[in-house]
Design an enzyme around this catalytic site. Structure first.
Site, PDB file in Angstrom:
ATOM      1  N   ASP A  47      41.207  60.169  -1.453  1.00 18.20           N
ATOM      2  CA  ASP A  47      40.532  60.955  -2.490  1.00 18.20           C
ATOM      3  C   ASP A  47      41.486  62.023  -3.026  1.00 18.20           C
ATOM      4  OD1 ASP A  47      37.709  61.823  -3.677  1.00 18.20           O
ATOM      5  OD2 ASP A  47      38.806  63.637  -3.124  1.00 18.20           O
ATOM      6  N   TYR A  52      44.740  68.314  -8.172  1.00 20.52           N
ATOM      7  CA  TYR A  52      45.455  68.576  -6.921  1.00 20.52           C
ATOM      8  C   TYR A  52      46.977  68.542  -7.095  1.00 20.52           C
ATOM      9  CZ  TYR A  52      40.830  67.432  -4.946  1.00 20.52           C
ATOM     10  OH  TYR A  52      39.485  67.381  -4.673  1.00 20.52           O
ATOM     11  N   LYS A  77      40.154  62.117 -10.172  1.00 22.70           N
ATOM     12  CA  LYS A  77      39.111  62.836 -10.922  1.00 22.70           C
ATOM     13  C   LYS A  77      39.672  63.424 -12.211  1.00 22.70           C
ATOM     14  CE  LYS A  77      37.444  64.263  -6.373  1.00 22.70           C
ATOM     15  NZ  LYS A  77      38.614  64.645  -5.584  1.00 22.70           N
ATOM     16  N   HIS A 110      35.163  65.632 -12.540  1.00 20.39           N
ATOM     17  CA  HIS A 110      35.303  66.526 -11.386  1.00 20.39           C
ATOM     18  C   HIS A 110      34.167  67.565 -11.297  1.00 20.39           C
ATOM     19  CE1 HIS A 110      38.739  68.134  -8.650  1.00 20.39           C
ATOM     20  NE2 HIS A 110      37.573  68.449  -8.146  1.00 20.39           N
TER      21      HIS A 110
HETATM   22  P1  NDP Z   1      37.148  69.581   5.290  1.00 23.57           P
HETATM   23  O1  NDP Z   1      35.720  69.871   5.575  1.00 23.57           O
HETATM   24  O2  NDP Z   1      37.628  68.189   5.274  1.00 23.57           O
HETATM   25  O3  NDP Z   1      37.981  70.428   6.332  1.00 23.57           O
HETATM   26  C1  NDP Z   1      39.367  70.411   6.390  1.00 23.57           C
HETATM   27  C2  NDP Z   1      39.791  71.439   7.430  1.00 23.57           C
HETATM   28  O4  NDP Z   1      39.321  71.020   8.707  1.00 23.57           O
HETATM   29  C3  NDP Z   1      41.272  71.588   7.531  1.00 23.57           C
HETATM   30  O5  NDP Z   1      41.524  72.952   7.811  1.00 23.57           O
HETATM   31  C4  NDP Z   1      41.646  70.736   8.748  1.00 23.57           C
HETATM   32  O6  NDP Z   1      42.764  71.281   9.409  1.00 23.57           O
HETATM   33  C5  NDP Z   1      40.417  70.869   9.609  1.00 23.57           C
HETATM   34  N1  NDP Z   1      40.147  69.656  10.387  1.00 23.57           N
HETATM   35  C6  NDP Z   1      40.074  68.381   9.938  1.00 23.57           C
HETATM   36  N2  NDP Z   1      39.750  67.548  10.929  1.00 23.57           N
HETATM   37  C7  NDP Z   1      39.626  68.308  12.042  1.00 23.57           C
HETATM   38  C8  NDP Z   1      39.307  68.019  13.392  1.00 23.57           C
HETATM   39  N3  NDP Z   1      39.048  66.772  13.795  1.00 23.57           N
HETATM   40  N4  NDP Z   1      39.284  69.044  14.290  1.00 23.57           N
HETATM   41  C9  NDP Z   1      39.545  70.304  13.893  1.00 23.57           C
HETATM   42  N5  NDP Z   1      39.846  70.645  12.626  1.00 23.57           N
HETATM   43  C10 NDP Z   1      39.884  69.653  11.703  1.00 23.57           C
HETATM   44  O7  NDP Z   1      37.458  70.345   3.920  1.00 23.57           O
HETATM   45  P2  NDP Z   1      38.255  70.056   2.585  1.00 23.57           P
HETATM   46  O8  NDP Z   1      37.918  71.197   1.695  1.00 23.57           O
HETATM   47  O9  NDP Z   1      39.662  69.759   2.849  1.00 23.57           O
HETATM   48  O10 NDP Z   1      37.527  68.776   1.955  1.00 23.57           O
HETATM   49  C11 NDP Z   1      37.938  67.435   2.187  1.00 23.57           C
HETATM   50  C12 NDP Z   1      38.241  66.740   0.869  1.00 23.57           C
HETATM   51  O11 NDP Z   1      37.151  66.835  -0.040  1.00 23.57           O
HETATM   52  C13 NDP Z   1      39.399  67.371   0.078  1.00 23.57           C
HETATM   53  O12 NDP Z   1      40.663  67.081   0.639  1.00 23.57           O
HETATM   54  C14 NDP Z   1      39.179  66.761  -1.287  1.00 23.57           C
HETATM   55  O13 NDP Z   1      39.655  65.434  -1.293  1.00 23.57           O
HETATM   56  C15 NDP Z   1      37.651  66.786  -1.386  1.00 23.57           C
HETATM   57  N6  NDP Z   1      37.162  67.955  -2.129  1.00 23.57           N
HETATM   58  C16 NDP Z   1      36.528  67.716  -3.344  1.00 23.57           C
HETATM   59  C17 NDP Z   1      36.016  68.736  -4.084  1.00 23.57           C
HETATM   60  C18 NDP Z   1      35.334  68.454  -5.364  1.00 23.57           C
HETATM   61  O14 NDP Z   1      35.043  69.393  -6.117  1.00 23.57           O
HETATM   62  N7  NDP Z   1      35.060  67.204  -5.693  1.00 23.57           N
HETATM   63  C19 NDP Z   1      36.120  70.148  -3.633  1.00 23.57           C
HETATM   64  C20 NDP Z   1      36.796  70.296  -2.358  1.00 23.57           C
HETATM   65  C21 NDP Z   1      37.274  69.224  -1.643  1.00 23.57           C
HETATM   66  P3  NDP Z   1      44.106  70.410   9.689  1.00 23.57           P
HETATM   67  O15 NDP Z   1      44.581  69.937   8.351  1.00 23.57           O
HETATM   68  O16 NDP Z   1      45.012  71.390  10.337  1.00 23.57           O
HETATM   69  O17 NDP Z   1      43.677  69.293  10.591  1.00 23.57           O
END
Ligand code: NDP
Length: 294
Positions: A47, A52, A77, A110
């Site tokens: 995604d 981005y 998006k 988006h």
């Molecule tokens: P997430 O809820 O996926 O959380 C990501 C965070 O959680 C990072 O800090 C990561 O750290 C940590 N994490 C991931 N897996 C674990 C685990 N198993 N144990 C502990 N910590 C963990 O949030 P995001 O905001 O990144 O959302 C995911 C995706 O959603 C985005 O990448 C994007 O593709 C999409 N998105 C879409 C939006 C929209 O408007 N359409 C808005 C925001 C996001 P680490 O990397 O250190 O593991």
């Protein structure tokens, strides 16, 4: 739906993996190895978004991974600045150029950005992209029922997905019900609540009983609710952990416990109230988004 089913059928029959890999806030130079690792772990859905600034890196990873294109599911998006019938077709073409692909599997608007009043004509442009085969499925992100009602009244194609902020602290029950009633798959962004929900004692207690991690409990809760998830992680171990959620299911009592955590807590912008910042929110050096609106 079988709890171990790895894909979901969208409303046009295209199958989308239920667990995908999100790449928001991963800079272009870092995203190629991250996506390569994710694909190696077994992810087949990526995604990204024009916003981005990392579509090129995603494209490089896809090109070099050695898998046939049809084995991967790539979502991108259309950003707010590109809304409108004049700009939307070029926006997809630019994304395809950056990705190095002939088509995307899913193309999303988006944000509705109702203040521009262009989301309907943007959707009609996406319908043409769908008809031309440049997108195997089209959908929306951050749409509320009132925005979806406008599309339903004035267009032919029902969005395949609505990608919304969704985690234990923001469960959006009515919006999810609307999606389900209209044949729209709900995709959860920030499914782990940007890691905040992982510290919750209730999630920890459930995780302990199932001998799973908090992240796995939250992701499993999403799947049991029928959501598609796209967690982001920079670590191979956590990528694997997040993907290993198809071999168990939560009991009704535990689903109810997670339901009790709903606090209506938005970590991102409200689709109606916030005027999302334009792409200029990226810093010129690291390509990092400095605002909240992924
Ligand atoms: P997430 O809820 O996926 O959380 C990501 C965070 O959680 C990072 O800090 C990561 O750290 C940590 N994490 C991931 N897996 C674990 C685990 N198993 N144990 C502990 N910590 C963990 O949030 P995001 O905001 O990144 O959302 C995911 C995706 O959603 C985005 O990448 C994007 O593709 C999409 N998105 C879409 C939006 C929209 O408007 N359409 C808005 C925001 C996001 P680490 O990397 O250190 O593991």
């Amino acid at each position: 739906m079988l709890f171990s089913e790895p894909t979901v059928a969208l409303n046009n029959g295209v199958r989308m993996p239920r667990v995908g890999f999100g790449v928001f806030r991963i800079a272009d130079e870092d995203v190629e190895p991250a996506v390569a690792k994710a694909i190696e772990c077994g992810y087949r859905s990526i995604d990204t978004a024009s916003l981005y600034g990392n579509e090129r890196g995603v494209g490089r990873a896809v090109a070099r991974c050695g898998l046939p294109r049809e084995d991967l599911f790539v979502t991108t998006k259309l950003w707010n600045d590109d809304q409108g019938r004049e700009w939307a077709p070029g926006a997809l073409r630019s994304s395809l150029d950056r990705l190095g692909l002939d088509y995307v599997d899913l193309y999303l608007i988006h944000w509705p950005k109702p203040s521009r009043n262009l989301f309907l004509e943007t959707w009609q442009a996406l319908e043409q992209m769908y008809a031309s085969g440049e997108a195997r499925a089209i959908g929306v992100s951050n749409f509320q029922p009132r925005h979806l009602d406008v599309l339903a009244a004035h267009s032919d194609v029902v969005p395949a997905t609505n990608q919304i902020e969704l985690h234990p602290y923001l469960q959006q029950e009515q919006l999810r019900a609307y999606d389900t009633d209209h044949g729209i798959a709900t995709v959860a962004w920030s499914p782990l609540g940007q890691a905040r929900a992982l510290q919750d004692p209730l999630i920890g207690e459930i995780a302990h009983r199932y001998d799973r991690t908090p992240a796995q409990i939250i992701l499993r809760w999403h799947l049991d609710c029928g959501n598609v998830v796209i967690p982001k992680s920079s670590s191979t171990a956590r990528m694997q952990e997040n993907l290993s959620v198809l071999d168990f299911t939560l009991e009704e009592g535990d689903l109810a416990k997670v339901r009790s955590l709903d606090a209506g807590l938005r970590l991102g912008p409200d689709p109606d109230e916030v005027d999302i910042r334009p792409k200029a929110g990226f810093s010129s050096d690291g390509g990092q988004w400095v605002g909240p609106a992924g």
